[in-house]
Scaffold this active site. Structure first.
Site, PDB file in Angstrom:
ATOM      1  N   GLU A 138       0.790  -1.229   0.000  1.00  0.00           N
ATOM      2  CA  GLU A 138       0.000   0.000   0.000  1.00  0.00           C
ATOM      3  C   GLU A 138       0.828   1.287   0.000  1.00  0.00           C
ATOM      4  O   GLU A 138       0.602   2.187   0.809  1.00  0.00           O
ATOM      5  CB  GLU A 138      -0.958  -0.003   1.201  1.00  0.00           C
ATOM      6  CG  GLU A 138      -1.907  -1.192   1.173  1.00  0.00           C
ATOM      7  CD  GLU A 138      -2.798  -1.289   2.400  1.00  0.00           C
ATOM      8  OE1 GLU A 138      -2.685  -0.463   3.310  1.00  0.00           O
ATOM      9  OE2 GLU A 138      -3.614  -2.231   2.442  1.00  0.00           O
ATOM     10  N   ASN A 180       2.020  -5.147  -3.219  1.00  0.00           N
ATOM     11  CA  ASN A 180       0.618  -5.435  -2.929  1.00  0.00           C
ATOM     12  C   ASN A 180      -0.134  -4.131  -2.635  1.00  0.00           C
ATOM     13  O   ASN A 180       0.353  -3.285  -1.875  1.00  0.00           O
ATOM     14  CB  ASN A 180       0.571  -6.345  -1.686  1.00  0.00           C
ATOM     15  CG  ASN A 180      -0.799  -6.920  -1.402  1.00  0.00           C
ATOM     16  OD1 ASN A 180      -1.420  -7.519  -2.284  1.00  0.00           O
ATOM     17  ND2 ASN A 180      -1.281  -6.740  -0.180  1.00  0.00           N
ATOM     18  N   HIS A 217     -10.478  -5.675  -2.618  1.00  0.00           N
ATOM     19  CA  HIS A 217     -11.567  -5.480  -1.653  1.00  0.00           C
ATOM     20  C   HIS A 217     -12.666  -4.713  -2.391  1.00  0.00           C
ATOM     21  O   HIS A 217     -12.631  -3.491  -2.465  1.00  0.00           O
ATOM     22  CB  HIS A 217     -11.084  -4.655  -0.452  1.00  0.00           C
ATOM     23  CG  HIS A 217     -10.089  -5.353   0.402  1.00  0.00           C
ATOM     24  ND1 HIS A 217     -10.395  -6.461   1.153  1.00  0.00           N
ATOM     25  CD2 HIS A 217      -8.777  -5.095   0.642  1.00  0.00           C
ATOM     26  CE1 HIS A 217      -9.321  -6.857   1.827  1.00  0.00           C
ATOM     27  NE2 HIS A 217      -8.328  -6.056   1.518  1.00  0.00           N
ATOM     28  N   GLU A 246      -6.496 -10.410  -1.433  1.00  0.00           N
ATOM     29  CA  GLU A 246      -7.341 -10.159  -0.253  1.00  0.00           C
ATOM     30  C   GLU A 246      -8.803 -10.044  -0.670  1.00  0.00           C
ATOM     31  O   GLU A 246      -9.542  -9.184  -0.174  1.00  0.00           O
ATOM     32  CB  GLU A 246      -6.881  -8.880   0.467  1.00  0.00           C
ATOM     33  CG  GLU A 246      -5.421  -8.915   0.881  1.00  0.00           C
ATOM     34  CD  GLU A 246      -4.961  -7.664   1.631  1.00  0.00           C
ATOM     35  OE1 GLU A 246      -5.823  -6.886   2.098  1.00  0.00           O
ATOM     36  OE2 GLU A 246      -3.745  -7.460   1.740  1.00  0.00           O
ATOM     37  N   ASP A 248     -12.538  -9.820  -1.188  1.00  0.00           N
ATOM     38  CA  ASP A 248     -13.860  -9.879  -0.569  1.00  0.00           C
ATOM     39  C   ASP A 248     -14.756  -8.936  -1.361  1.00  0.00           C
ATOM     40  O   ASP A 248     -14.282  -7.997  -1.998  1.00  0.00           O
ATOM     41  CB  ASP A 248     -13.861  -9.575   0.941  1.00  0.00           C
ATOM     42  CG  ASP A 248     -13.077  -8.342   1.337  1.00  0.00           C
ATOM     43  OD1 ASP A 248     -12.886  -7.440   0.492  1.00  0.00           O
ATOM     44  OD2 ASP A 248     -12.661  -8.256   2.505  1.00  0.00           O
TER      45      ASP A 248
END
Ligand code: G3I
Length: 440
Positions: A138, A180, A217, A246, A248
């Site tokens: 990030e 990432n 996400h 990750e 979702d």
């Protein structure tokens, strides 16, 4: 990847087994404190073949006081996973978030030195046990700038990211090294383009980066977009692997989950998918019910959609086999249909090399031709001075010169047109080998 062992249940009926049949993994984030909960580990052990510690490998967990490293909870996850044939994504070595107090108040040279020491210590501690590391997490800003996020790490100098990757490579040359981030899924977003330009620059200058992680996400503010596949394939075209790290989805739309899986399967260098938790109650955004299992552990429609997509639209049978006595008529005496014997369609192999001064890591992809393989042998001639020191997912005839690599027990069977991977690392200069593949 050959590394992805199928889960104990038969292929095609669990996420991990179905992904492995496509040469990929299916993973989840895991919290160490939940490993004592039966309902949790039952699903984990049955469905997944890749694990990411949700918080336990972050800087505040692994170096809570400067120079004092703490690995109890991260090792608990790594041991749980590896003892059951699952692999581990390491998350994360350098990040502005979840820094321990001592690091939060640091700046400049002292922080740069501390960051590099942290990376060296942690990556060395887990050397050989990590499939891929989120080396840097990030580092880019949200919004329209396409530039870096301000942070104490960024203020140590713009080269902090490449310095981090070099330190990680030196400490664990066998791990894939990823950048990432989130909000980098939509190809048109400035942040996506900012990361893309950094990766292109890193590849051009030989900075040791192997993969890009897309957190994915998805929610109402950052929804899935139909250009997601373009994003994955565009990064892959730079010469890096891509991983969905990750995942979702707010509301867990079965259709959106299906599209994400199809997008990964459509990109050869998409190694696999990790969802950020098992049950909705395990999610950092539990109220959005974004995962594949209900809080009571039952499968949601999104689970069925993911499994079917991994099986190329084929839903595995859920009915029990018949229990009645089979008819006792004599078997037919006609010859069986003449499906081509395995291996007749041949195979091909390609190799991707990461070379640095004095050493290299090579990943080899074996692809079946028009019929399935029961086994394979890849021949690679190493230039003089290059010596293999370590390998995975294949048996080798030697360490120098002409080497023959044969499948191990779990990756010899490759479906027609499907792929599997093995790899090796070594010392010296490997150049650009031209592997040949023979089916067996
Ligand atoms: O363990 C303490 C507990 O002792 C304390 O009582 C409690 C009170 O708040 O906090 C607990 O720690 C929490 C920790 O999760 C473990 O549950 C932290 O407050 C909480 O901030 C932390 O949240 C994590 C978040 O990262 C922090 O940045 C989430 O679990 C984790 O899922 C999330 O993961 C991040 C990825 O690393 C990077 N990408 C985004 C993703 C979602 O935010």
């Amino acid at each position: 990847m050959a590394l992805f062992v199928t889960a104990p249940a038969s292929a095609g009926t669990t996420l991990g087994a179905s992904a492995a049949e496509k040469g990929r993994y299916f993973g989840t984030a895991v919290a160490a404190y939940k490993l004592s909960e039966n309902a949790y580990t039952t699903i984990l052990n049955r469905e997944f073949n890749m694990v990411t510690p949700e918080n336990e490998m972050k800087i505040d967990a692994t170096e809570p006081q400067q120079g004092r490293f703490s690995y109890a909870s991260s090792e608990q996850i790594v041991n749980h996973a590896r003892s059951r044939g699952m692999q581990v994504r390491g998350h994360t070595l350098a990040w502005h978030g979840q820094q321990p107090g001592w690091m939060q108040s640091m700046e400049g040279t002292a922080l740069r030195t501390a960051m590099l020491n942290h990376i060296t210590q942690v990556a060395t501690h887990f050397k050989g046990q990590i499939y891929s590391w989120d080396v840097v997490n990030e580092a880019f800003a949200d919004g329209n700038s396409g530039g870096r996020r301000d942070s104490n790490l960024q203020r140590t100098g713009n080269d902090w990211i490449e310095a981090a990757f070099r330190a990680a490579r030196a400490a664990d040359p066998g791990a894939k090294l990823c950048y990432n981030d989130y909000n980098t899924d939509n190809w048109t977003w400035a942040k996506t383009q900012g990361v893309y330009n950094m990766v292109r620059d890193f590849k051009a200058r030989g900075v040791p980066i192997d993969c890009v992680g897309f957190q994915s996400h998805f929610n109402n503010d950052s929804p899935y977009a139909s250009n997601y596949r373009t994003t994955l394939s565009s990064f892959a075209a730079l010469g890096v692997d891509v991983q969905i790290t990750e995942l979702d989805i707010q509301g867990a739309s079965a259709d959106t989950y299906r599209r994400v899986v199809e997008d990964c399967l459509a990109v050869a260098r998409c190694n696999g998918i990790t969802v950020w938790g098992i049950r909705d109650s395990d999610s950092w955004r539990a109220s959005q019910t974004p995962l594949l299992f209900n809080s009571n552990g039952s499968k949601k429609p999104a689970y069925d959609a993911v499994l079917a997509a991994l099986n190329n639209g084929t839903t595995p049978p859920t009915t029990a086999p018949p229990t009645s006595v089979p008819p006792t008529t004599a078997p037919p005496t006609t010859a069986p249909p003449t499906t081509p014997p395995p291996g007749q369609g041949g195979c091909t192999a390609t190799v991707t090399v990461n070379q640095w001064t004095g050493g290299f890591v090579a990943n080899v992809r074996v692809t079946a031709g028009s019929s399935a393989l029961n086994g394979w042998t890849v021949t690679i001639t190493l230039p003089s001075g290059a010596t293999v020191t370590n390998s995975w997912s294949a048996n080798s005839s030697g360490t120098t010169g002409t080497t023959n690599w044969t499948n191990v027990s779990y990756n010899g069977r490759v479906g027609a047109g499907q792929s599997t991977e093995f790899g090796f690392q070594g010392t010296g200069t490997v150049g650009s080998p031209s592997p040949t593949c023979a089916a067996s």
